[in-house]
Design a protein around this motif. Structure first.
Motif, short mmCIF file in Angstrom:
data_model
loop_
_atom_site.label_atom_id
_atom_site.label_comp_id
_atom_site.label_asym_id
_atom_site.label_seq_id
_atom_site.Cartn_x
_atom_site.Cartn_y
_atom_site.Cartn_z
N PRO A 1 0.82 -1.22 0.00
CA PRO A 1 0.00 0.00 0.00
C PRO A 1 0.85 1.26 0.00
CG PRO A 1 0.14 -0.88 2.21
CD PRO A 1 0.87 -1.85 1.32
N THR A 2 0.19 2.40 0.13
CA THR A 2 0.87 3.70 0.23
C THR A 2 2.02 3.61 1.23
OG1 THR A 2 -1.16 4.90 -0.29
CG2 THR A 2 0.57 6.12 0.86
N GLY A 3 3.18 4.12 0.82
CA GLY A 3 4.37 4.04 1.65
C GLY A 3 5.35 2.99 1.17
N SER A 4 4.89 2.07 0.33
CA SER A 4 5.75 0.99 -0.15
C SER A 4 6.77 1.50 -1.15
CB SER A 4 4.90 -0.12 -0.78
OG SER A 4 3.97 -0.64 0.14
N THR A 5 7.89 0.80 -1.22
CA THR A 5 8.95 1.12 -2.16
C THR A 5 8.79 0.31 -3.45
OG1 THR A 5 10.35 -0.52 -1.05
CG2 THR A 5 10.59 1.78 -0.37
N GLY A 6 9.37 0.81 -4.53
CA GLY A 6 9.34 0.10 -5.80
C GLY A 6 8.23 0.53 -6.73
N TYR A 7 7.48 1.59 -6.35
CA TYR A 7 6.37 2.07 -7.17
C TYR A 7 6.48 3.57 -7.42
CZ TYR A 7 4.66 -2.48 -5.74
OH TYR A 7 4.55 -3.82 -5.52
N GLY A 8 7.68 4.09 -7.34
CA GLY A 8 7.90 5.52 -7.52
C GLY A 8 8.01 6.22 -6.18
N GLN A 9 8.78 7.30 -6.15
CA GLN A 9 9.06 7.98 -4.89
C GLN A 9 7.83 8.64 -4.29
OE1 GLN A 9 11.99 7.52 -3.46
NE2 GLN A 9 11.31 8.60 -1.62
N ASP A 10 6.90 9.11 -5.13
CA ASP A 10 5.68 9.73 -4.59
C ASP A 10 4.87 8.73 -3.77
OD1 ASP A 10 6.35 12.14 -5.74
OD2 ASP A 10 4.99 11.94 -7.45
N HIS A 11 4.81 7.50 -4.25
CA HIS A 11 4.07 6.44 -3.54
C HIS A 11 4.71 6.20 -2.17
CE1 HIS A 11 1.37 2.98 -3.33
NE2 HIS A 11 2.39 2.23 -2.96
N THR A 12 6.03 6.23 -2.12
CA THR A 12 6.75 6.03 -0.85
C THR A 12 6.55 7.22 0.08
OG1 THR A 12 8.44 4.71 -2.00
CG2 THR A 12 9.01 5.58 0.17
N ASP A 13 6.74 8.42 -0.45
CA ASP A 13 6.68 9.63 0.38
C ASP A 13 5.29 9.90 0.95
OD1 ASP A 13 9.33 9.99 -0.25
OD2 ASP A 13 8.98 11.57 -1.72
N ALA A 14 4.26 9.37 0.31
CA ALA A 14 2.88 9.72 0.68
C ALA A 14 2.46 9.20 2.04
CB ALA A 14 1.90 9.20 -0.39
N ILE A 15 3.30 8.40 2.69
CA ILE A 15 2.93 7.90 4.02
C ILE A 15 3.31 8.89 5.12
CG2 ILE A 15 5.07 6.66 4.60
CD1 ILE A 15 3.21 4.39 5.62
N GLN A 16 4.12 9.90 4.80
CA GLN A 16 4.50 10.88 5.81
C GLN A 16 3.25 11.58 6.35
OE1 GLN A 16 6.90 14.17 4.46
NE2 GLN A 16 7.68 14.61 6.49
N ASN A 17 3.16 11.69 7.69
CA ASN A 17 1.99 12.27 8.36
C ASN A 17 0.69 11.58 7.97
OD1 ASN A 17 3.50 14.40 9.66
ND2 ASN A 17 3.62 15.39 7.65
N ASN A 18 0.78 10.27 7.65
CA ASN A 18 -0.37 9.59 7.04
C ASN A 18 -0.40 8.11 7.41
OD1 ASN A 18 -2.61 9.31 5.35
ND2 ASN A 18 -1.39 9.09 3.49
N TRP A 19 0.20 7.75 8.54
CA TRP A 19 0.41 6.33 8.86
C TRP A 19 -0.88 5.52 8.86
CZ3 TRP A 19 4.40 4.01 12.65
CH2 TRP A 19 5.70 4.26 12.18
#
Length: 691
Positions: A498-516
């Motif tokens: 899901p959101t926050g995972s690596t390997g799907y573009g940096q935006d997908h990874t970064d989107a977990i900040q303040n969003n756990w």
């Protein structure tokens, strides 16, 4: 060679099966050096071997089965050196002919323990050598037996970073030691009869703990490059590691002061330095942010090590995001230095990519040259253009293949599990789905079926949530969270990224900040809904969910929300009970980044995603596992979970390992872990009643 054949893939089979290191070819590309170990639950003992594989003949030859021998490296076409552990914390470097055990000699004995060894041939009888060792403040190899006996156990600190991962920090730090191995009268010796401390008096420490090793430095005929934390920044609150170069005209010389490589706006982690084969260039990786461990790595080049002011970035863009939206992890130079082979994660696989070795020539994005499973390591085969690659997958623990980068053709050399058949597993068990996530874009999940799968039947769901949170489930092998173990119990295993995972573009990874507990949770809800609607062979009325670390956080978040009532049981391993206690961790840059600041500056950000706020809803039976040496998430987190569950009358169990950290690694402990986990979920899913 050690082999295994199992009728059913069980925890006992997983944990006792041979574990093989990545393969390393010799200078001609004819022989492959590797280690293999096994564990016996009958004798409660481990075996360890050093072996070589003849590529042409397909035969394996035993080099050593000394359990104290480790970390073999090539020092000539048919000779290796390896580290041998000695009594009282000492060690030795031993040379041996790989085809004749009688041709063995101890190169040198050391007062302390050396590790992370590397070698670079300089001539037929001279080899540059470098290793890591724990070192005392006065620059000597650390030996615990030489320490004066203390009559107190007190540990006293007056600055941050008092402990890390699983140990309390001391005044002894990692350092790099180098020297020259030379052959005299047929025997390998250590020039000057001593190693030299590369970092003495510099305040620099390398490799970087807790996971740094041989990948943190490289050697060539021109000198040594290494990464080290910035000594002027507090390591608890900053990720910044810099790249340094120490030129050496001879590995018998004393070192000059390390020269820092400046990279302008890029101030985060530096990693994976790799010399070109002629030692004139260095490729390496660096992140931009100095407080974010999952930032995107940028691929950089020093075209000439005599001019460290010239550092070039691959795929640089005006918006500073970089033109390649993946995160390179390690680098290998082609035999002619014209190309780079780079590993980077994409869609749950570690893919191998090829690109020109100069940023000026890299006009197009890298081309994938191997996308099946996950590539653990790649090595050039002799002076050819071919590569020896070590790969893994969900059904394959170790596979050696020869890859032609031009045609992408692959020739299998050796498979530990015979492509899974030794475990009665097949690739047909490995599937994947894409479903619409919280923001309308597709989210990926791996699906692992039982080997006896029948689409006309229904199977309970094992829903796995990964840790990190900036991580991902991959088509890779694991001895800790292996989906096939759960599948062979009779589950269909779904592992979403899901959101926050690596390997799907940096935006997908970064989107977990303040969003756990926000988009990631909704992604998991939508995954469950997709399973209910589209996967008729899954019985979601008998579903269980499991997770560790951030996945353990999500088990507690799920407990307090609607999705928690969809599961018959939960398993939380070393998870987060309360985000308000995140400042009990050791790497404080992590909560500072993910929760948008310090606890006192942004308490609302921590409180918003606090699972403890919803403990009044906890009702699903839960197994809690937590380890005494886990300093990343202290054991009080697990105790708090268990106390709440018990006080609320929720069926629950607490399992604790006093000698394990964030992971359970000891075979006997791991077997208990697997049995407790499987017994728990099988009880509540109804599988136990079917046995």
């Amino acid at each position: 060679m050690m082999t295994i054949q199992a009728a059913k893939f069980t925890p006992e089979v997983l944990l006792s099966a041979p574990r093989r290191s990545p393969g390393v070819p010799n200078s001609t590309g004819e022989l492959v050096l590797y280690t293999v170990s096994t564990y016996s639950f009958d004798t409660h003992s481990k075996t360890a071997q050093i072996r070589v594989l003849n590529i042409k003949e397909g035969t394996s030859h035993l080099v050593s089965e000394d359990s104290a021998a480790s970390e073999p490296i090539w020092i000539s076409e048919k000779e290796v050196a390896y580290v041998k552990g000695l009594d009282n914390g000492a060690s030795a470097l031993v040379a041996q002919h790989v085809l004749d055990a009688n041709e063995t000699n101890t190169i040198h004995r050391f007062a302390g323990s050396i590790s992370s060894v590397k070698a670079k041939p300089l001539s037929a009888d001279k080899v540059a050598f470098c290793c890591a060792a724990l070192t005392t403040p006065d620059g000597q190899l650390y030996n615990p037996s030489a320490e004066p006996k203390s009559h107190t156990s007190a540990k006293i600190y007056d600055s941050l970073f008092v402990r890390h991962w699983d140990s309390w920090n001391t005044e002894n730090k990692n350092s790099l030691w180098y020297g020259q191995l030379q052959k005299v009268d047929g025997k390998w010796t250590l020039g000057n009869s001593a190693l030299t401390n590369l970092l003495a008096g510099t305040r620099l420490n390398s490799p970087v703990p807790p996971f740094g090793g041989a990948g943190d430095f490289d050697i060539s005929s021109t000198g040594i490059v290494f990464v080290a934390k910035d000594p002027d920044l507090n390591h608890a609150r900053h990720t910044k590691t810099d790249l340094y170069f120490v030129p050496l005209s001879s590995f018998l010389d004393k070192p000059t002061v390390p020269q820092i490589v400046k990279t302008g706006r890029l101030l985060g982690y530096s990693s994976s330095p790799a010399f070109s084969n002629d030692g004139k260039q260095v490729a390496f990786l660096r992140m931009k942010s100095q407080q974010y461990e999952a930032d995107k790595t940028r691929l950089l080049l020093i075209p000439d090590v005599t001019d460290l002011s010239n550092v070039q970035e691959f795929y640089e863009t005006d918006d500073d995001k970089g033109g390649w939206d993946l995160k390179p992890d390690w680098i290998v130079w082609s035999h002619d230095n014209k190309e780079l082979y780079v590993a980077a994660e994409k869609h749950a696989r570690v893919v191998l990519w090829k690109l020109p070795s100069s940023p000026l020539e890299a006009k197009s994005l890298p081309a994938p040259i191997h996308e099946d499973g996950s590539v653990a390591e790649a090595k050039v085969l002799g002076d050819s253009s071919s590569l020896l690659i070590t790969t893994r997958s969900r059904v394959e623990s170790s596979n050696y293949s020869i890859l032609d980068p031009a045609t992408r053709s692959v020739t299998v050399v050796s498979s530990t599990t015979k492509q899974g058949r030794a475990f009665s597993l097949t690739r047909s068990q490995c599937q994947e789905i894409w479903y619409e996530g919280s923001k309308g874009y597709k989210v990926h999940a791996l699906v692992t079926l039982p080997s006896t799968f029948d689409p006309s039947k229904k199977y309970p769901l094992a829903f796995l949530v990964h840790g990190g949170p900036q991580g991902a489930w991959g088509d890779d092998w694991s001895t800790r969270w292996n989906p096939a173990i759960f599948a062979e119990q009779g589950y269909v295993v779904v592992s979403p990224n899901p959101t926050g995972s690596t390997g799907y573009g940096q935006d997908h990874t970064d989107a977990i900040q303040n969003n756990w507990g926000g988009d990631p949770y909704v992604d998991l809800v939508k995954c469950f809904e997709y399973i209910e609607k589209e996967m008729s062979y899954i019985d979601t009325d008998r579903a269980v969910a499991l997770g560790a670390s951030y996945g353990g956080y999500m088990m507690n978040w799920i407990q307090g929300h609607d999705l928690g009532r969809k599961f018959k049981a939960l398993v939380c391993h070393d998870g987060v009970f309360s985000t308000l206690s995140q400042w009990s961790t050791e790497e404080l840059f992590f909560p500072e980044h993910d929760f948008g600041g310090t606890l006192w500056d942004n308490r609302e950000g921590y409180e918003k995603w606090d699972p403890a706020k919803y403990t009044g809803n906890w009702a699903t039976p839960q197994l809690v596992i937590h380890n005494e040496l886990d300093y990343r998430l202290p054991i009080s987190e697990g105790l708090a979970m268990f106390n709440v569950l018990q006080a609320r009358g929720v069926p629950s169990k607490f399992v604790m390992f006093p000698d394990e950290h964030h992971w359970v690694l000891k075979p006997e402990n791991s077997l208990v872990w697997h049995r407790e986990v499987l017994d728990w979920i099988n009880k509540y899913s109804g599988i136990s009643e079917q046995e």
